[in-house]
Design an enzyme around this catalytic site. Structure first.
Site, short mmCIF file in Angstrom:
data_model
loop_
_atom_site.label_atom_id
_atom_site.label_comp_id
_atom_site.label_asym_id
_atom_site.label_seq_id
_atom_site.Cartn_x
_atom_site.Cartn_y
_atom_site.Cartn_z
N HIS A 41 0.89 -1.18 0.00
CA HIS A 41 0.00 0.00 0.00
C HIS A 41 0.91 1.21 0.00
O HIS A 41 1.98 1.18 0.60
CB HIS A 41 -0.86 -0.08 1.28
CG HIS A 41 -1.72 1.08 1.60
ND1 HIS A 41 -2.39 1.84 0.68
CD2 HIS A 41 -2.08 1.61 2.82
CE1 HIS A 41 -3.09 2.77 1.30
NE2 HIS A 41 -2.92 2.66 2.59
N GLU B 267 0.19 4.49 1.01
CA GLU B 267 -0.02 5.63 1.90
C GLU B 267 1.25 5.90 2.70
O GLU B 267 2.00 4.98 3.05
CB GLU B 267 -1.22 5.40 2.84
CG GLU B 267 -1.64 6.69 3.53
CD GLU B 267 -2.99 6.60 4.25
OE1 GLU B 267 -3.60 5.52 4.27
OE2 GLU B 267 -3.43 7.65 4.77
N HIS C 41 -6.92 -0.44 2.50
CA HIS C 41 -7.66 0.75 2.79
C HIS C 41 -7.84 1.68 1.60
O HIS C 41 -8.75 2.51 1.56
CB HIS C 41 -6.90 1.41 3.96
CG HIS C 41 -7.13 2.80 4.31
ND1 HIS C 41 -6.16 3.75 4.42
CD2 HIS C 41 -8.30 3.43 4.61
CE1 HIS C 41 -6.66 4.88 4.79
NE2 HIS C 41 -7.95 4.73 4.91
FE1 FEO Z 1 -1.95 2.85 7.51
FE2 FEO Z 1 -3.80 3.50 4.63
O1 FEO Z 1 -2.32 3.58 5.80
#
Ligand code: FEO
Length: 407
Positions: free
Chosen positions: A84, A86, A153
């Site tokens: 991911h 982020e 997420h």
């Molecule tokens: Fe812990 Fe979507 O980052």
């Protein structure tokens, strides 16, 4: 800086960081957190899964080096897996690649590749291999299986399963924002961790609930769910016993709620407060759980946590200048953002207000709540200070709301 890596299995280490004093994340309050990264030693290749957030490189780097020292190996990472993009999981990816092996193989979802470049603007010169569900990587006696997990997420999220050990590196999914010295679920009370996981789910994952249901169905139908012996998320404790958190994710993602009503209010001269207290008494009189939040003191993140498994809410605000008291507006934005409708739950709402003359709060809250996916089943709009008759009416409306949700 010195920091010890934590061994999870033979040749598998937690090399993340503890951000002890972090107090907000994504705008909600946390008691600290961890950014978890993992080092996996295969017979042929050493793999780093995920990275850490700004300000945390020294702790992370010390832990990575300690894992190499525990294994008696040179500091060389052959494969980087980025689940991911982020920033809390990727801030030092470029720097780590440069330090540990500029020629390493890199694997990520196609969205993750795109998002890394869009955030850091310095990945364009690297060849990153796009992977998705069905792709595997042999690292020498061990196999990494990639599982796309969009919206758990972000659209770029994926899981990586270390097949032989059944360790699922799930990134944000199944995480909790907690900061503790020990790394595993067994080191802390399960109900406490599940509550923290609920707060995390409610505030960060609710929107992805339809994708979660599809993912759990897919893991079940392919039988992979039975292969998962440990879940290693990117925040909080590692689940050596994954069953409780998988069961809870299944419930939260499917809109399964308790006989529970969350009462939320703000007040100027205690009139709306009196209504809130009477509504709560009415709810309790029917044997239904009531949870109360006062928006002068409480955070929307805790309210969201309790609404997740509530069948209904009672939302109260005094009228001020023909509108709801403004602090309730912050709460409404959160309710609109997380979109509980995505879980499949049908949540009903009672709106209550005290007004001086013309009112306006109830009508505005009704529009906003319906837009946020709630079904407004009742309202109570009171002139100035409620008398005993009005308080009795508030009690009865709370009781009626409770009766309406009881199974
Ligand atoms: Fe812990 Fe979507 O980052």
């Amino acid at each position: 800086m010195k920091a010890k890596a934590v061994k999870m299995a033979d040749g598998v280490y937690w090399v993340g960081v503890i951000h002890w004093h972090s107090r907000t994340f994504h705008g909600y309050g946390i008691p600290g957190t961890t950014y978890n990264a993992y080092l996996v030693f295969g017979e042929e290749k050493t793999v780093l899964i995920d990275n850490v957030y700004r300000g945390m490189f020294e702790q992370f780097d010390a832990r990575v080096k300690d894992a190499f020292e525990q294994e008696g190996k040179d500091f060389k990472i052959d494969v980087f897996v980025q689940n991911h993009s982020e920033m809390d999981h990727s801030t030092f990816l470029r720097q780590t690649i440069a330090e540990y092996n500029p020629d390493a193989e890199i694997y990520a979802s196609q969205n993750c590749i795109n998002f890394l470049e869009a955030q850091y603007h310095n990945f364009g010169d690297l060849e990153i291999n796009a992977v998705a569900t069905g792709d595997e990587l042999d690292i020498g006696g061990r196999t990494l299986k990639f599982i796309s997990a969009p919206m758990l997420h972000w659209p770029d999220s994926m899981f990586t399963l270390l097949a032989e050990e059944g360790i699922l590196f799930s990134n944000d999914a199944f995480g909790q924002h907690v900061a503790h010295s020990k790394r595993f679920d067994e080191d802390y009370d399960t109900n406490y961790l599940l509550r923290e996981a609920q707060k995390y789910y409610a505030n960060l994952v609710t929107l992805g609930s339809p994708m979660l249901r599809m993912k759990l169905d897919e893991l079940t139908s392919t039988g992979l769910i039975n292969d998962i012996k440990m879940i290693a998320p990117c925040h909080g404790q590692i689940w050596k016993n994954p069953a409780p958190i998988v069961e809870k994710y299944s419930e939260w993602g499917s809109g399964i709620c308790k006989d529970k009503i969350t009462v939320i209010f703000d007040t100027m001269h205690h009139s709306t407060e009196k209504l809130a207290y009477q509504i709560a008494e009415g709810i309790m009189s029917e044997g239904v759980e009531a949870v109360m939040y006062f928006m002068q003191e409480d955070g929307p993140d805790d309210v969201i946590t309790d609404i997740l498994d509530s069948k209904a809410i009672a939302l109260g605000a005094p009228t001020m200048m023909n509108k709801p008291f403004p602090r309730i507006g912050n709460m409404m934005y959160w309710l609109d953002c997380v979109n509980f409708k995505g879980t499949g739950s049908e949540k009903s709402a009672l709106i209550f207000s005290s007004k001086g003359w013309g009112g306006g709060a109830v009508a505005k809250l009704q529009r906003d709540l319906e837009e946020a996916g709630f079904t407004v089943t009742d309202t109570l709009d009171v002139l100035f200070v409620p008398d005993e008759d009005v308080l009795a009416e508030a009690f009865e409306k709370g009781a009626e709301l409770a009766r309406s949700i009881k199974e």
